[in-house]
Write an enzyme that holds these catalytic residues in place. Structure first.
Site, PDB file in Angstrom:
ATOM      1  N   CYS A 139       0.967  -1.282   0.271  1.00 49.74           N
ATOM      2  CA  CYS A 139       0.099  -0.113   0.049  1.00 49.74           C
ATOM      3  C   CYS A 139       0.501   1.443   0.281  1.00 49.74           C
ATOM      4  O   CYS A 139       0.537   2.465  -0.098  1.00 49.74           O
ATOM      5  CB  CYS A 139      -1.215  -0.485   1.363  1.00 49.74           C
ATOM      6  SG  CYS A 139      -1.985  -1.458   1.338  1.00 49.74           S
ATOM      7  N   HIS A 176      -2.538   7.092   3.978  1.00 51.07           N
ATOM      8  CA  HIS A 176      -2.945   5.646   3.087  1.00 51.07           C
ATOM      9  C   HIS A 176      -4.330   5.600   4.292  1.00 51.07           C
ATOM     10  O   HIS A 176      -4.586   5.386   5.517  1.00 51.07           O
ATOM     11  CB  HIS A 176      -2.088   4.898   3.175  1.00 51.07           C
ATOM     12  CG  HIS A 176      -3.477   3.276   2.776  1.00 51.07           C
ATOM     13  ND1 HIS A 176      -3.386   2.803   1.393  1.00 51.07           N
ATOM     14  CD2 HIS A 176      -2.798   2.191   3.587  1.00 51.07           C
ATOM     15  CE1 HIS A 176      -4.015   1.885   1.729  1.00 51.07           C
ATOM     16  NE2 HIS A 176      -4.047   1.560   3.265  1.00 51.07           N
ATOM     17  N   ASN A 225      -9.893   0.188   2.138  1.00 44.82           N
ATOM     18  CA  ASN A 225      -8.243   0.401   1.193  1.00 44.82           C
ATOM     19  C   ASN A 225      -8.123  -0.396   0.017  1.00 44.82           C
ATOM     20  O   ASN A 225      -8.028  -1.319  -0.530  1.00 44.82           O
ATOM     21  CB  ASN A 225      -7.745  -0.950   2.333  1.00 44.82           C
ATOM     22  CG  ASN A 225      -6.216  -0.929   2.323  1.00 44.82           C
ATOM     23  OD1 ASN A 225      -5.973  -0.615   0.923  1.00 44.82           O
ATOM     24  ND2 ASN A 225      -5.334  -1.582   3.112  1.00 44.82           N
TER      25      ASN A 225
HETATM   26  N1  COA Z   1     -17.486  -9.649  11.950  1.00 41.02           N
HETATM   27  C1  COA Z   1     -17.328  -9.843  13.151  1.00 41.02           C
HETATM   28  N2  COA Z   1     -16.184 -10.468  14.160  1.00 41.02           N
HETATM   29  C2  COA Z   1     -15.275 -10.379  13.844  1.00 41.02           C
HETATM   30  C3  COA Z   1     -14.976  -9.912  12.354  1.00 41.02           C
HETATM   31  C4  COA Z   1     -16.580  -9.320  11.528  1.00 41.02           C
HETATM   32  N3  COA Z   1     -15.535  -9.021  10.042  1.00 41.02           N
HETATM   33  N4  COA Z   1     -14.081 -10.058  11.872  1.00 41.02           N
HETATM   34  C5  COA Z   1     -13.140 -10.814  13.571  1.00 41.02           C
HETATM   35  N5  COA Z   1     -13.983 -10.391  13.737  1.00 41.02           N
HETATM   36  C6  COA Z   1     -13.805 -11.235  15.245  1.00 41.02           C
HETATM   37  C7  COA Z   1     -12.962 -12.057  15.959  1.00 41.02           C
HETATM   38  O1  COA Z   1     -13.140 -13.347  15.365  1.00 41.02           O
HETATM   39  C8  COA Z   1     -12.990 -12.136  17.222  1.00 41.02           C
HETATM   40  O2  COA Z   1     -13.378 -12.140  17.392  1.00 41.02           O
HETATM   41  P1  COA Z   1     -12.874 -12.933  18.918  1.00 41.02           P
HETATM   42  O3  COA Z   1     -12.378 -12.289  19.821  1.00 41.02           O
HETATM   43  O4  COA Z   1     -14.265 -14.678  19.107  1.00 41.02           O
HETATM   44  O5  COA Z   1     -11.623 -14.284  18.871  1.00 41.02           O
HETATM   45  C9  COA Z   1     -13.364 -10.249  17.577  1.00 41.02           C
HETATM   46  O6  COA Z   1     -13.528 -10.029  15.796  1.00 41.02           O
HETATM   47  C10 COA Z   1     -11.809  -9.181  17.610  1.00 41.02           C
HETATM   48  O7  COA Z   1     -10.842  -9.366  16.326  1.00 41.02           O
HETATM   49  P2  COA Z   1     -10.295  -8.743  16.112  1.00 41.02           P
HETATM   50  O8  COA Z   1      -9.372  -9.301  15.488  1.00 41.02           O
HETATM   51  O9  COA Z   1      -9.118  -9.135  17.771  1.00 41.02           O
HETATM   52  O10 COA Z   1     -10.172  -7.094  16.122  1.00 41.02           O
HETATM   53  P3  COA Z   1      -9.427  -5.745  15.599  1.00 41.02           P
HETATM   54  O11 COA Z   1     -10.896  -5.415  16.887  1.00 41.02           O
HETATM   55  O12 COA Z   1      -8.719  -5.785  16.217  1.00 41.02           O
HETATM   56  O13 COA Z   1     -10.194  -5.048  14.839  1.00 41.02           O
HETATM   57  C11 COA Z   1      -9.217  -5.346  12.552  1.00 41.02           C
HETATM   58  C12 COA Z   1      -9.748  -6.183  13.243  1.00 41.02           C
HETATM   59  C13 COA Z   1      -8.774  -6.399  11.543  1.00 41.02           C
HETATM   60  C14 COA Z   1     -10.489  -4.205  11.935  1.00 41.02           C
HETATM   61  C15 COA Z   1      -7.748  -4.424  13.090  1.00 41.02           C
HETATM   62  O14 COA Z   1      -6.794  -5.359  13.728  1.00 41.02           O
HETATM   63  C16 COA Z   1      -7.486  -3.584  11.942  1.00 41.02           C
HETATM   64  O15 COA Z   1      -7.676  -2.616  11.520  1.00 41.02           O
HETATM   65  N6  COA Z   1      -6.329  -3.708  11.541  1.00 41.02           N
HETATM   66  C17 COA Z   1      -5.297  -3.204  10.536  1.00 41.02           C
HETATM   67  C18 COA Z   1      -5.946  -3.684   9.211  1.00 41.02           C
HETATM   68  C19 COA Z   1      -5.606  -2.949   8.078  1.00 41.02           C
HETATM   69  O16 COA Z   1      -5.683  -1.897   7.665  1.00 41.02           O
HETATM   70  N7  COA Z   1      -4.579  -3.347   6.991  1.00 41.02           N
HETATM   71  C20 COA Z   1      -3.818  -3.016   6.223  1.00 41.02           C
HETATM   72  C21 COA Z   1      -2.909  -2.435   6.433  1.00 41.02           C
HETATM   73  S1  COA Z   1      -2.430  -1.689   4.481  1.00 41.02           S
END
Ligand code: COA
Length: 335
Positions: free
Chosen positions: A119, A246, A276
């Site tokens: 990205c 970004h 994204n």
């Molecule tokens: N809907 C509902 N629940 C979801 C879900 C969805 N789409 N995706 C994940 N979950 C659940 C998980 O399974 C987890 O459940 P558990 O606690 O029972 O295991 C819970 O939600 C929390 O998951 P977690 O990964 O800890 O959530 P988070 O608060 O970290 O948010 C992201 C997840 C991906 C949104 C966050 O980590 C993020 O924004 N990361 C950066 C991603 C990004 O920008 N990548 C590109 C960079 S260029």
């Protein structure tokens, strides 16, 4: 021409900007119909409400051509002498995307190549383009970021499908002087291969992402690179009029703004409408923000990105006065 004036005349200056989005929109409601997720979860974690997704008949090359054509048509009149396409999702391994894009734009014969830096690809492409101009190799470079990131997650993976969309953005750079509006400031770039496992995809439909770790790195790297780029440009980071980060997700960009001390109303964003879009993210954001009036001529603007690799970067420019036409897709602005 003296050595000093040669240096001055070889700054890379933005003189055109364009964007392209696929017409097909996938809303959070569309996703909740097929995945174990909710609109509330997606919006509260990412700020995303919809994303544009290319159908099979719209390739990365097609998106790149559309954005590039708009950047050329909407910019100051110049003859494009080189093309760089930043993408992680080319239509094929070989040949590269850029020669085909150049030919479809009527630019057969110019140097044209792809560059992959996740990205952060657009900022890396700006750096190589600025290098071409500084070296006197060419006087103008078309820089395109184009990605179809929606092809990367496994269709049933609720943790990654909601995050990504498809699109392209482009800028035209011309040679000019460092002091003029549109001139790119120093580019800060970095990478860390020890984090290669945090975002990886060996083929479409097989993306793996360690969301929480990526989140932490993204905030740290973009904040640090932004400070470094502002300092290198001689700016106080708090004097920035517009932060153009970004569009990974709005929580990440909000944290970056807070760490920098940039008031939230100066943070540009459109992740809510487009998700994204990878290497397309920053030029898409610039084009749409300029078109909807949130980004105005004279705004001191800081660009920063983070992506797979890990890679990151930042640079500055004062937004130039460009002859823009309204963007056809008409998505609103949200941070
Ligand atoms: N809907 C509902 N629940 C979801 C879900 C969805 N789409 N995706 C994940 N979950 C659940 C998980 O399974 C987890 O459940 P558990 O606690 O029972 O295991 C819970 O939600 C929390 O998951 P977690 O990964 O800890 O959530 P988070 O608060 O970290 O948010 C992201 C997840 C991906 C949104 C966050 O980590 C993020 O924004 N990361 C950066 C991603 C990004 O920008 N990548 C590109 C960079 S260029």
């Amino acid at each position: 021409m003296t050595a000093a004036s040669q240096t001055v005349s070889r700054a890379a200056v933005v003189c055109g900007v364009g964007a392209a989005l696929p017409p097909h929109i996938v809303t959070n409601a569309d996703l909740t119909a097929r995945l174990d997720t909710t609109d509330e979860w997606i919006r509260s974690r990412t700020g995303i409400t919809q994303r544009h997704v290319a159908r099979a008949d719209l390739s990365t090359t097609d998106l790149a051509v559309r954005a590039a054509a708009q950047a050329i048509a909407d910019g100051q009149p110049v003859t494009v002498e080189a093309l760089v396409v930043a993408t992680t999702t080319p239509d094929r391994c070989c040949p590269a995307t850029a020669p085909a894009v150049a030919t479809r734009l009527g630019l057969t014969g110019i140097p044209a190549y792809d560059l992959a830096a996740g990205c952060t690809g657009f900022l890396y492409a700006l750096a190589t383009a600025a290098g071409f101009i500084a070296a006197g190799t060419v006087r103008t470079v078309l820089v395109v970021g184009a990605d179809r990131l929606a092809t990367l997650p496994a269709p049933e993976d609720r943790t990654t499908v909601p995050l990504f969309g498809d699109g392209a953005g482009a800028v035209v750079l011309r040679h000019g002087s460092a002091g003029e509006a549109g001139a790119l400031g120093p580019l800060v770039l970095g990478s860390d291969g020890t984090g290669a496992g945090l975002i990886r995809a060996f083929r479409p439909g097989a993306l793996h992402m360690d969301g929480a770790d990526v989140f932490r790195h993204a905030v740290d790297r973009m904040s640090t690179a932004s400070r470094q780029a502002a300092t290198a440009a001689g700016w106080d980071v708090t004097d920035i009029d517009r932060l153009a980060p970004h569009q990974a997700n709005s929580r990440i960009t909000s944290f970056v703004a807070r760490q920098l001390g940039v008031p939230d109303d100066r943070r540009l964003g459109n992740v809510g409408d487009v998700g994204n879009t990878g290497a397309a993210s920053i030029p898409l954001l610039l084009a749409r923000s300029a078109a909807d009036g949130r980004l105005k001529p004279g705004h001191r603007t800081l660009l920063t990105a983070f992506g797979a690799g890990l890679t990151w970067g930042a640079t500055t420019l004062t937004w130039p006065d460009l002859p823009l036409t309204p963007l056809p897709e008409g998505a609103g602005h949200d941070r």
